[in-house]
Design an enzyme around this catalytic site. Structure first.
Site, PDB file in Angstrom:
ATOM      1  CB  SER A  56      -0.971  -0.029   1.186  1.00 21.68           C
ATOM      2  OG  SER A  56      -1.903   1.022   1.107  1.00 21.68           O
ATOM      3  NE  ARG A 104      -3.868   3.901   2.964  1.00 25.37           N
ATOM      4  CZ  ARG A 104      -3.566   3.881   4.250  1.00 25.37           C
ATOM      5  NH1 ARG A 104      -3.164   4.987   4.850  1.00 25.37           N
ATOM      6  NH2 ARG A 104      -3.653   2.766   4.947  1.00 25.37           N
ATOM      7  CD  GLU A 153     -10.229   2.702   6.691  1.00 24.13           C
ATOM      8  OE1 GLU A 153     -10.523   1.728   7.387  1.00 24.13           O
ATOM      9  OE2 GLU A 153      -9.195   2.761   5.999  1.00 24.13           O
ATOM     10  CD  GLU A 154      -7.061   8.052  10.208  1.00 19.65           C
ATOM     11  OE1 GLU A 154      -6.262   8.965   9.918  1.00 19.65           O
ATOM     12  OE2 GLU A 154      -6.738   6.860  10.344  1.00 19.65           O
ATOM     13  CB  SER A 155      -5.715   6.119   6.912  1.00 20.42           C
ATOM     14  OG  SER A 155      -6.716   5.150   6.667  1.00 20.42           O
ATOM     15  NE  ARG A 167      -1.858   4.707  11.509  1.00 19.79           N
ATOM     16  CZ  ARG A 167      -0.796   4.838  10.734  1.00 19.79           C
ATOM     17  NH1 ARG A 167      -0.017   5.896  10.889  1.00 19.79           N
ATOM     18  NH2 ARG A 167      -0.490   3.930   9.823  1.00 19.79           N
TER      19      ARG A 167
END
Length: 553
Positions: free
Chosen positions: A117, A294, A371-373, A509
């Site tokens: 990823s 992403r 997602e925040e990522s 995190r």
């Protein structure tokens, strides 16, 4: 081509565990450990429910170092298990969202995705990754990955086919293989084919192309020298009509050109510095990570956080043809994602990991998730999708500009949303490669103190502290220990999590989320008290020796 099945003894290799989304290890460890891939791939075939009888499988990846070696091993293990219908992307390429689309459109039983990823690539300091997707196109659930881990811990034999000559997967076409009397075919396909067909079902490209032309839209797209490079040219240049100069870092390389393909403000600094200044020539910019799932979205004078992007898409879904055609059934977000979307609509809150959205999408409960990522996606496939999210934003710009009869920018849309719904000030601290035991001890200390801890946020008392536990409304499964939450009476949240996507040590995190109707405040000042409280309740410096995070997003 001929193949012969071979069997030979092996022993388990320590550390073959699966994180949030598959195996992630240093490429050097994988390469220098005898039978590393042979063991793990055999464990996958031994344990995964969708690999117990021969069916169609899809294989692709993000183009990183070791992918071609892994692809060869996956094909040969599949042949040894009687699989005769094997589909691979040309040269081993296929983005994660594209593979999800391919699994669904070709009705495959499983997909092998070779990716780490957003982690760096390369022989010396890069990572390698491998994950399994199910017949719905989504990542294998915990019950499957747990069985794979157990199989890897107890493996005793490698079963693999030996070929009489090397496979050539650099040209589209069929490769026929006879394996001990059984005929198999490796179908080498264009990795764009199924994905582009899917995108045509989601968007009106003729309308978007006219919008780009009418307003001379200036766009920059960063592919981090990873797999989206081959998709970006097709989507942004051919379908939207943008010049090729819009594309940066568009040629895939085994080491991603030395870049860290994480689309955030730190690692996408080249894009950020080009697009965000108020005098920038660019209207909007996008960056995508190593495997294309992403996204980073920036505009002139504006950074769109993933949490805000999810909230805005939830209000503008009528501007996105996919939702107009298929309806808009609901929204889900991961627990650490900011509550921005909660102020727009009711939501389902899940643990981090796209696999948790799968049941909700399969059962028709949600249409959009994020997602925040930097992950956003819809129920059209079962993976998050960077290019899809970018095209949603182009669609919103086109619709808003049509209504206003002028070019409406990203900043205007963002501030208009905040003015109506308020703003969630949000930040994430990453403490990378800390000692794993120290990180686990810190988390356990907070669990032990959850019922008795006392703290306040500038006078706002703590409402509760807990360790997030998810109850799946579809299958009734329970997933525990998904993050320590400090929730205050005004809704502010401080969250601590150990990431499952790193390859070395542990990543801690820490998330800060605070709502305000005043959307023009300084984020650092708004969150300053929360940072102080977080350091105090976690004793993070004591446990890790770190006074500052590695990355702030």
């Amino acid at each position: 081509m001929q193949a012969t099945i071979k069997r030979y003894p092996t022993s388990p290799i320590s550390g073959q565990t699966l994180g949030t989304s598959g195996l992630r290890k240093r490429a050097s460890e994988v390469e220098n450990t005898p039978n590393y891939l042979e063991n793990f791939v055999n464990a996958m075939f031994n344990a995964a429910s969708n690999l117990q009888k021969p069916g169609k499988i899809i294989i692709g990846g993000d183009g990183r170092y070791l992918n071609l070696k892994a692809l060869d091993i996956i094909i040969r293990v599949a042949l040894s298990r009687g699989f005769t219908d094997i589909v691979v992307g040309k040269s081993g390429f296929m983005s994660t969202p594209a593979e999800s689309a391919t699994i669904i459109r070709r009705k495959a039983e499983a997909g092998f995705i070779m990716t780490a990823s957003h982690n760096p690539a390369g022989k010396e300091h890069g990572d390698f990754g491998l994950k399994l997707n199910m017949s719905n196109g989504g990542p294998a659930p915990i019950e499957v990955t747990s069985k794979i881990e157990e199989s890897a811990r107890n493996i005793k034999e490698i079963v693999i086919a030996e070929l009489n000559k090397p496979l050539n997967i650099d040209s589209v076409g069929d490769i026929e293989i006879e394996c001990e009397g059984k005929k198999a075919v490796v179908h080498v396909i264009d990795p764009l084919e199924d994905y582009i067909a899917y995108l045509h079902e989601c968007f009106d490209f003729e309308n978007l192309k006219q919008f780009v032309s009418k307003y001379h839209l200036k766009v920059q797209v960063d592919g981090f020298n990873a797999v989206t490079g081959i998709y970006n040219k097709k989507v942004f240049c051919e379908l939207l009509g943008l010049p090729e100069s819009s594309l940066k870092n568009a040629i895939p390389m085994p080491d991603f050109g030395g870049k860290h393909p994480d689309p955030n403000l730190t690692y996408a600094a080249e894009l950020v510095h080009a697009v965000i200044p108020e005098d920038s020539p660019y209207d909007i910019g996008f960056a995508f990570d190593g495997d294309g799932d992403r996204n980073l979205i920036v505009g002139r004078g504006a950074f769109v956080s993933p949490s805000d992007s999810l909230a805005i898409l939830s209000t503008k879904y009528n501007d996105i043809p996919f939702f107009v055609k298929n309806g808009f059934k609901g929204v889900a977000r991961s627990m650490p994602t900011s509550a921005a979307v909660d102020h727009v609509t009711s939501i389902t809150e899940t643990p981090t990991g796209w696999k948790f959205f799968g049941n909700l999408m399969d059962s028709g409960k949600i249409s959009l998730c994020g997602e925040e990522s930097f992950g956003t996606g819809c129920c059209g496939i079962r993976e998050k999708d960077g290019i899809w999210a970018a095209l949603c934003w182009v669609s919103i710009l086109a619709a808003e500009s049509e209504r206003a009869q002028r070019l409406v920018g990203v900043k205007e849309i963002l501030e208009s949303h905040w003015a109506k719904y308020g703003r969630n000030y949000y930040q994430r601290y990453d403490f990378d490669e800390v000692d794993k035991k120290a990180a686990e001890d810190m988390m356990q200390m907070m669990r032990d103190n959850a019922k008795t801890v006392k703290c306040d946020l500038n006078g706002v008392p703590l409402k509760f502290c807990d360790d997030f536990e998810y109850h799946d409304s579809v299958d009734g499964s329970v997933t525990s220990k998904q993050g320590i939450r400090f929730v205050f009476e005004d809704g502010s949240r401080i969250i601590f999590r150990l990431s499952g996507t790193g390859s070395v040590g542990a990543t801690i995190r820490v998330y800060f989320d605070k709502y305000s109707k005043d959307y023009k405040a300084d984020q650092t000042k708004v969150l300053a008290d929360m940072v102080t409280v977080a350091y105090a309740v976690s004793q993070i410096t004591k446990f890790t020796g770190r006074e500052k995070p590695s990355v702030v997003t």
